[in-house]
Design an enzyme around this catalytic site. Structure first.
Site, PDB file in Angstrom:
ATOM      1  N   SER A 266      -2.724   7.318  -0.818  1.00  0.00           N
ATOM      2  CA  SER A 266      -3.814   7.236  -1.673  1.00  0.00           C
ATOM      3  C   SER A 266      -5.216   7.598  -0.933  1.00  0.00           C
ATOM      4  CB  SER A 266      -3.904   6.055  -2.576  1.00  0.00           C
ATOM      5  OG  SER A 266      -2.680   5.869  -3.311  1.00  0.00           O
TER       6      SER A 266
ATOM      7  N   ASN B 119      -0.436  17.133   2.411  1.00  0.00           N
ATOM      8  CA  ASN B 119       0.854  17.237   2.073  1.00  0.00           C
ATOM      9  C   ASN B 119       1.301  17.719   0.798  1.00  0.00           C
ATOM     10  OD1 ASN B 119       3.674  16.791   1.710  1.00  0.00           O
ATOM     11  ND2 ASN B 119       3.742  14.634   2.369  1.00  0.00           N
TER      12      ASN B 119
ATOM     13  N   LYS C 156       3.816  18.324  -0.762  1.00  0.00           N
ATOM     14  CA  LYS C 156       5.178  17.829  -1.267  1.00  0.00           C
ATOM     15  C   LYS C 156       5.933  19.087  -2.046  1.00  0.00           C
ATOM     16  CE  LYS C 156       3.585  13.096  -1.283  1.00  0.00           C
ATOM     17  NZ  LYS C 156       3.595  11.760  -1.541  1.00  0.00           N
TER      18      LYS C 156
ATOM     19  N   GLY D  38       0.965   7.125  -3.269  1.00  0.00           N
ATOM     20  CA  GLY D  38       0.722   7.736  -4.840  1.00  0.00           C
ATOM     21  C   GLY D  38       0.803   6.691  -5.842  1.00  0.00           C
TER      22      GLY D  38
HETATM   23  P1  PGA Z   1      -0.785  10.237  -1.662  1.00  0.00           P
HETATM   24  O1  PGA Z   1       0.516  10.662  -0.545  1.00  0.00           O
HETATM   25  O2  PGA Z   1      -2.149  10.444  -1.039  1.00  0.00           O
HETATM   26  O3  PGA Z   1      -0.427  10.867  -3.028  1.00  0.00           O
HETATM   27  O4  PGA Z   1      -0.686   8.586  -1.678  1.00  0.00           O
HETATM   28  C1  PGA Z   1       0.287  10.712   0.759  1.00  0.00           C
HETATM   29  C2  PGA Z   1       1.580  11.149   1.414  1.00  0.00           C
HETATM   30  O5  PGA Z   1       2.685  10.814   1.028  1.00  0.00           O
HETATM   31  O6  PGA Z   1       1.755  11.582   2.485  1.00  0.00           O
END
Ligand code: PGA
Length: 254
Positions: free
Chosen positions: A215, A9, A11, A175
């Site tokens: 994470s 992802n 984002k 995150g």
């Molecule tokens: P992250 O995000 O791996 O940075 O924690 C996961 C997500 O929001 O899909």
């Protein structure tokens, strides 16, 4: 075996040059998927076709959108419909990410409409659920997630849930660098599968891929993915680094 999925992802990150370079690096890292494995790259809308074209020769690798509209085409400035995604050959879409729920006020009912739109046009949702920290601390995460599933998915015909994709993402782990333990992930995944089984029966529930998100990184993917009801991951930060994401792909159950 259920389909095991490593979903990136991205984002709202990366310039187009960086997006192209990351895709090139992922391919150079050699992505090998077996028949029951799938790699998804959920990229920003403007990059969908560029990345799709780059990965066209990679078997088992597909691009995904990060969102779609809850309505059919019409006067909805700034929206992107499931019909448009389908027309561009995009077969997967993330629906209900916690950032969409929190910042864009997408509630369970809106998400049910988005799921309907995606399925109507043959775009497979990656449906996200997961509780905030306050709910986890109160110990009521199971019923919280159950309500998310019931209100957004349990109006569907049972067969629509065959091979469905769900991502469990505890918001407190997104995150933050704070991962749920593999046992916490397994407990929730087993709960989600049971809730689905109560609705559609165990045979269909056993075909549903349930991804863990929050994470995930190269260093913890194998342990989390190794759990019985964890069928891969939805990965944010670590998916922006090719060497990390390639290890994550290789951590899927064989
Ligand atoms: P992250 O995000 O791996 O940075 O924690 C996961 C997500 O929001 O899909």
């Amino acid at each position: 075996m259920r389909t095991q999925i490593a979903a990136a992802n991205w984002k709202m990150n990366l310039s187009i040059e960086q997006a192209e370079s990351l895709t090139d690096q992922l391919i150079a890292g050699e992505i090998h998927t077996s028949a029951h494995q799938l790699v998804l790259l959920a990229v920003p809308f403007p990059y969908l076709l560029t990345v799709k074209n780059k990965i066209s020769k990679q078997s088992g690798v597909y691009v995904a959108a990060q969102n779609c509209a809850s309505t059919t085409n019409g006067a909805y400035t700034g929206e992107v419909s499931a019909e448009m995604l389908k027309g561009m050959g995009i077969s997967y879409v993330i629906i209900g990410h916690s950032e969409r729920r929190e910042y864009y006020h997408e509630n369970n009912q809106i998400l049910a409409a988005k799921v309907n739109m995606a399925l109507e046009y043959g775009v497979q949702p990656v449906f996200c659920c997961g509780e905030p920290l306050s709910v986890r601390e109160a110990g009521t995460q199971n019923s919280y997630v159950e309500t998310q599933l019931k209100e957004s998915l349990f109006h569907l015909d049972k067969e629509k849930l065959r091979h469905f994709i769900i991502a469990y993402e505890p918001i407190w782990a997104i995150g933050t660098g704070k991962t749920a333990t593999s046992d916490q992930a397994q407990d929730m995944h087993a709960h989600i599968r049971k809730v689905i089984a109560d609705y559609v029966g165990g045979e269909i529930a056993d075909t549903v891929s349930i991804l863990y998100g929050g994470s995930v990184k190269a260093a913890n993917a194998a342990e989390i993915f190794g759990k019985k009801d964890v069928d891969g991951g939805l990965v944010g930060g670590a998916s922006l680094v090719a060497s990390e994401f390639n290890v994550i792909i290789n951590s899927l159950k064989q």
